[in-house]
Design a protein around this motif. Structure first.
Motif, short mmCIF file in Angstrom:
data_model
loop_
_atom_site.label_atom_id
_atom_site.label_comp_id
_atom_site.label_asym_id
_atom_site.label_seq_id
_atom_site.Cartn_x
_atom_site.Cartn_y
_atom_site.Cartn_z
N GLN A 70 0.82 -1.21 0.00
CA GLN A 70 0.00 0.00 0.00
C GLN A 70 0.86 1.27 0.00
O GLN A 70 0.62 2.21 0.76
CB GLN A 70 -0.99 -0.01 1.17
N VAL A 71 1.87 1.25 -0.87
CA VAL A 71 2.73 2.41 -1.09
C VAL A 71 2.89 2.60 -2.60
O VAL A 71 2.43 1.77 -3.38
CB VAL A 71 4.13 2.24 -0.43
N SER A 72 3.56 3.66 -3.00
CA SER A 72 3.77 3.88 -4.43
C SER A 72 4.88 2.98 -4.95
O SER A 72 5.77 2.57 -4.20
CB SER A 72 4.12 5.34 -4.70
N ARG A 73 4.83 2.69 -6.25
CA ARG A 73 5.87 1.90 -6.88
C ARG A 73 7.20 2.61 -6.73
O ARG A 73 8.23 1.99 -6.46
CB ARG A 73 5.54 1.69 -8.36
N GLN A 74 7.19 3.91 -6.89
CA GLN A 74 8.42 4.68 -6.80
C GLN A 74 9.05 4.55 -5.41
O GLN A 74 10.26 4.36 -5.29
CB GLN A 74 8.15 6.15 -7.10
N SER A 75 8.25 4.62 -4.37
CA SER A 75 8.83 4.56 -3.02
C SER A 75 9.44 3.20 -2.72
O SER A 75 10.53 3.11 -2.15
CB SER A 75 7.79 4.93 -1.95
N VAL A 76 8.78 2.12 -3.11
CA VAL A 76 9.33 0.79 -2.84
C VAL A 76 10.56 0.54 -3.70
O VAL A 76 11.54 -0.06 -3.24
CB VAL A 76 8.26 -0.32 -2.98
N HIS A 77 10.54 1.02 -4.92
CA HIS A 77 11.69 0.85 -5.80
C HIS A 77 12.89 1.63 -5.27
O HIS A 77 14.01 1.10 -5.20
CB HIS A 77 11.34 1.30 -7.23
#
Length: 91
Positions: A70-77
């Motif tokens: 439940q986070v953005s793709r950018q943040s996890v990447h």
């Protein structure tokens, strides 16, 4: 055959540590409680790292992992890709 025994030992240690942590979390002493917060943060980071690695190793996309967390793709990447590249797990 040593692996199952080692795994059981780690599980038992983890259960003991979890019980200790539970006692700290519910302590009335702020120093003990705040120490437990730090320990929980470290545990949470380690769990996320472990499961992100597991998901990537099984072919999950960054978007699928982000959705599950439940986070953005950018943040996890940004959080995990460079670490995985440094260890040779990501190209």
């Amino acid at each position: 055959m040593g692996v199952p025994e080692e795994s059981a030992a780690r599980s038992a240690e983890g259960a003991g540590a979890a019980a200790d942590l539970l006692g700290q979390v519910t302590a009335r002493d702020p120093a003990v409680g705040l120490s437990a917060v730090v320990a929980l943060r470290r545990l949470l980071e380690e769990l996320e790292r472990l499961h992100v690695d597991n998901a990537r190793d099984q072919g999950w996309t960054w978007q699928s992992i982000a959705s599950a967390l439940q986070v953005s793709r950018q943040s996890v990447h940004e959080k995990h890709a460079s670490r995985r590249k440094a260890t040779g797990k990501e190209s």
